[in-house]
Write an enzyme that holds these catalytic residues in place. Structure first.
Site, short mmCIF file in Angstrom:
data_model
loop_
_atom_site.label_atom_id
_atom_site.label_comp_id
_atom_site.label_asym_id
_atom_site.label_seq_id
_atom_site.Cartn_x
_atom_site.Cartn_y
_atom_site.Cartn_z
N ASN A 65 -8.45 1.11 1.51
CA ASN A 65 -7.63 1.58 2.37
C ASN A 65 -6.39 2.34 1.61
O ASN A 65 -5.58 1.57 1.19
CB ASN A 65 -6.75 0.58 3.27
CG ASN A 65 -5.91 0.84 4.15
OD1 ASN A 65 -5.54 2.10 4.37
ND2 ASN A 65 -5.37 -0.33 4.99
N TRP A 66 -6.47 3.77 1.53
CA TRP A 66 -5.30 4.20 0.79
C TRP A 66 -3.78 4.01 1.65
O TRP A 66 -2.87 4.51 1.00
CB TRP A 66 -5.62 5.88 0.67
CG TRP A 66 -7.03 5.92 -0.30
CD1 TRP A 66 -7.55 4.85 -0.69
CD2 TRP A 66 -7.51 7.05 -0.75
NE1 TRP A 66 -8.67 5.70 -1.45
CE2 TRP A 66 -8.43 6.86 -1.29
CE3 TRP A 66 -7.17 8.37 -0.43
CZ2 TRP A 66 -9.34 7.80 -2.07
CZ3 TRP A 66 -7.91 9.38 -1.18
CH2 TRP A 66 -8.93 9.04 -1.81
N LYS A 67 -3.74 3.63 2.74
CA LYS A 67 -2.46 3.67 3.58
C LYS A 67 -1.94 5.12 3.37
O LYS A 67 -2.57 6.06 3.45
CB LYS A 67 -1.63 2.44 3.10
CG LYS A 67 -2.58 1.21 2.74
CD LYS A 67 -1.67 0.01 3.00
CE LYS A 67 -2.41 -1.23 2.91
NZ LYS A 67 -1.70 -2.64 2.64
N HIS A 117 -5.04 -2.78 11.87
CA HIS A 117 -4.38 -3.37 10.81
C HIS A 117 -3.15 -4.14 11.05
O HIS A 117 -2.35 -3.62 11.76
CB HIS A 117 -4.13 -2.12 9.55
CG HIS A 117 -3.81 -2.74 8.43
ND1 HIS A 117 -2.67 -3.18 8.19
CD2 HIS A 117 -4.66 -2.79 7.18
CE1 HIS A 117 -2.68 -3.40 6.58
NE2 HIS A 117 -3.73 -3.33 6.24
N GLU A 125 -0.19 -3.81 9.56
CA GLU A 125 0.91 -2.91 9.20
C GLU A 125 0.92 -2.27 10.84
O GLU A 125 2.17 -1.85 11.48
CB GLU A 125 0.64 -2.14 8.16
CG GLU A 125 0.81 -2.78 7.23
CD GLU A 125 0.15 -2.16 5.73
OE1 GLU A 125 -0.08 -1.07 6.10
OE2 GLU A 125 0.16 -2.82 4.68
N GLU A 179 -7.43 -10.48 6.82
CA GLU A 179 -6.48 -10.00 5.98
C GLU A 179 -5.11 -11.10 6.26
O GLU A 179 -4.22 -10.57 7.17
CB GLU A 179 -5.89 -8.54 6.25
CG GLU A 179 -7.02 -7.70 5.74
CD GLU A 179 -6.52 -6.19 5.24
OE1 GLU A 179 -6.80 -5.61 4.27
OE2 GLU A 179 -5.44 -5.69 5.99
N GLY A 210 -0.18 -6.88 -0.32
CA GLY A 210 0.72 -6.09 -0.84
C GLY A 210 1.81 -7.17 -1.78
O GLY A 210 2.82 -6.79 -2.40
N SER A 221 -4.17 -8.19 -1.51
CA SER A 221 -4.08 -8.60 -3.06
C SER A 221 -5.44 -8.68 -3.95
O SER A 221 -5.55 -9.44 -4.73
CB SER A 221 -3.04 -9.55 -3.39
OG SER A 221 -1.81 -9.20 -2.79
N GLY A 238 -6.20 -2.56 -0.84
CA GLY A 238 -5.10 -1.45 -0.76
C GLY A 238 -4.72 -1.09 -1.97
O GLY A 238 -5.26 0.00 -2.46
N GLY A 239 -3.82 -1.70 -2.74
CA GLY A 239 -2.99 -1.09 -3.76
C GLY A 239 -4.11 -0.92 -5.01
O GLY A 239 -4.29 0.28 -5.60
#
Ligand code: 13P
Length: 249
Positions: free
Chosen positions: A11-13, A96, A98, A167, A173, A211, A232-233
């Site tokens: 997920n590149w966000k 998600h 977010e 999640e 993150g 993470s 993510g990251g």
């Protein structure tokens, strides 16, 4: 070890650019080989056309980060499931945390999004997860079951076609990963809930996200009900993402 083919989803966000995407995909394609698991990347929506061009014919599939609750019409800014399908999208992340937090997406919105995706032949990746406060109050199972129940309620036996992503919000993150035991315990709760809804619950993939990185992926992915990761990251660094892909089955 999971009985299902695992899925590693990046997920590149809201990250990337035409140039950065091209470089990242180039590195991924150079290193991915013939992966044992399914691999998907989910760029920001405006880059789906670019990614479709870069990924066609490769073992990496394309995913979206969101989908509209509507079919078409006067919904400024929305993108429908059929439009995503036009760009070769195979998966769409829905719900998600977010978006639940910043865009006020409710459980019902998320359930409708999953239904729209399924109707277009896109696999929804339905995200569920508790906040730190909810965990500390002992509410984890209640929260994730409530979130998944809305999707089951609206989609009936079709839930056997979804992917679920657990999640925990406190792990996203933050560098604080759930332990394999903590994650497995919640995945088992979700699996049991799916079993009550469909006889095909054993084929539903339940991903862990929060993470996940090159160092902790193997241990998480070895749990019986962890069928992949939503990253993510670490999905923005080709070497890290490829290590996670290699750790999956
Ligand atoms: P991080 O891997 O950066 O914690 O993000 C997880 C996530 O939200 C994936 O959807």
């Amino acid at each position: 070890m999971s009985k299902r083919k695992q899925l590693i989803a990046g997920n590149w966000k809201m990250n990337g650019s035409l140039a950065a995407n091209e470089a990242l995909v180039g590195e991924l394609l150079a290193g991915v080989g013939q992966p044992a698991c399914d691999v998907v990347v989910c760029p920001p929506g405006v880059y789906l056309g670019q990614l479709q061009r870069l990924l066609t014919g490769s073992p990496i599939e394309l995913g979206a980060q969101n989908v509209s609750t509507h079919d078409n019409g006067a919904f400024t800014g929305d993108v429908s499931a059929d439009m995503l399908k036009d760009f070769g999208v195979r998966y769409a992340i829905v719900g998600h945390s977010e978006r639940r937090q910043h865009q006020a997406e409710s459980d019902v919105h998320v359930a409708i999004k999953a239904k729209r995706a399924l109707a277009a032949g896109i696999t929804p990746i339905v995200c569920v997860g508790e906040t730190l406060r909810e965990r500390e109050e002992g509410m984890t199972d209640f929260i994730v079951k409530r979130q998944l129940a809305a999707v089951i309620h609206l989609n009936g036996h079709c839930v056997s076609e979804i992917v679920v992503a657990y999640e925990p919000v406190w792990a996203i993150g933050t560098g604080k990963t759930a332990t394999p035991e903590q994650a497995q315990a919640v995945h088992a709760v979700l699996r049991a809930q799916l079993k009550a809804a469909t006889e095909h619950a054993d084929r539903v993939r339940i991903l862990y996200g929060g993470s996940m990185n090159a160092a902790n992926a193997a241990e998480l992915l070895a749990q019986p009900d962890i069928d992949g990761g939503l990253i993510g990251g670490a999905a923005l660094k080709s070497a890290d993402f490829l290590k996670i892909v290699s750790a999956a089955q």
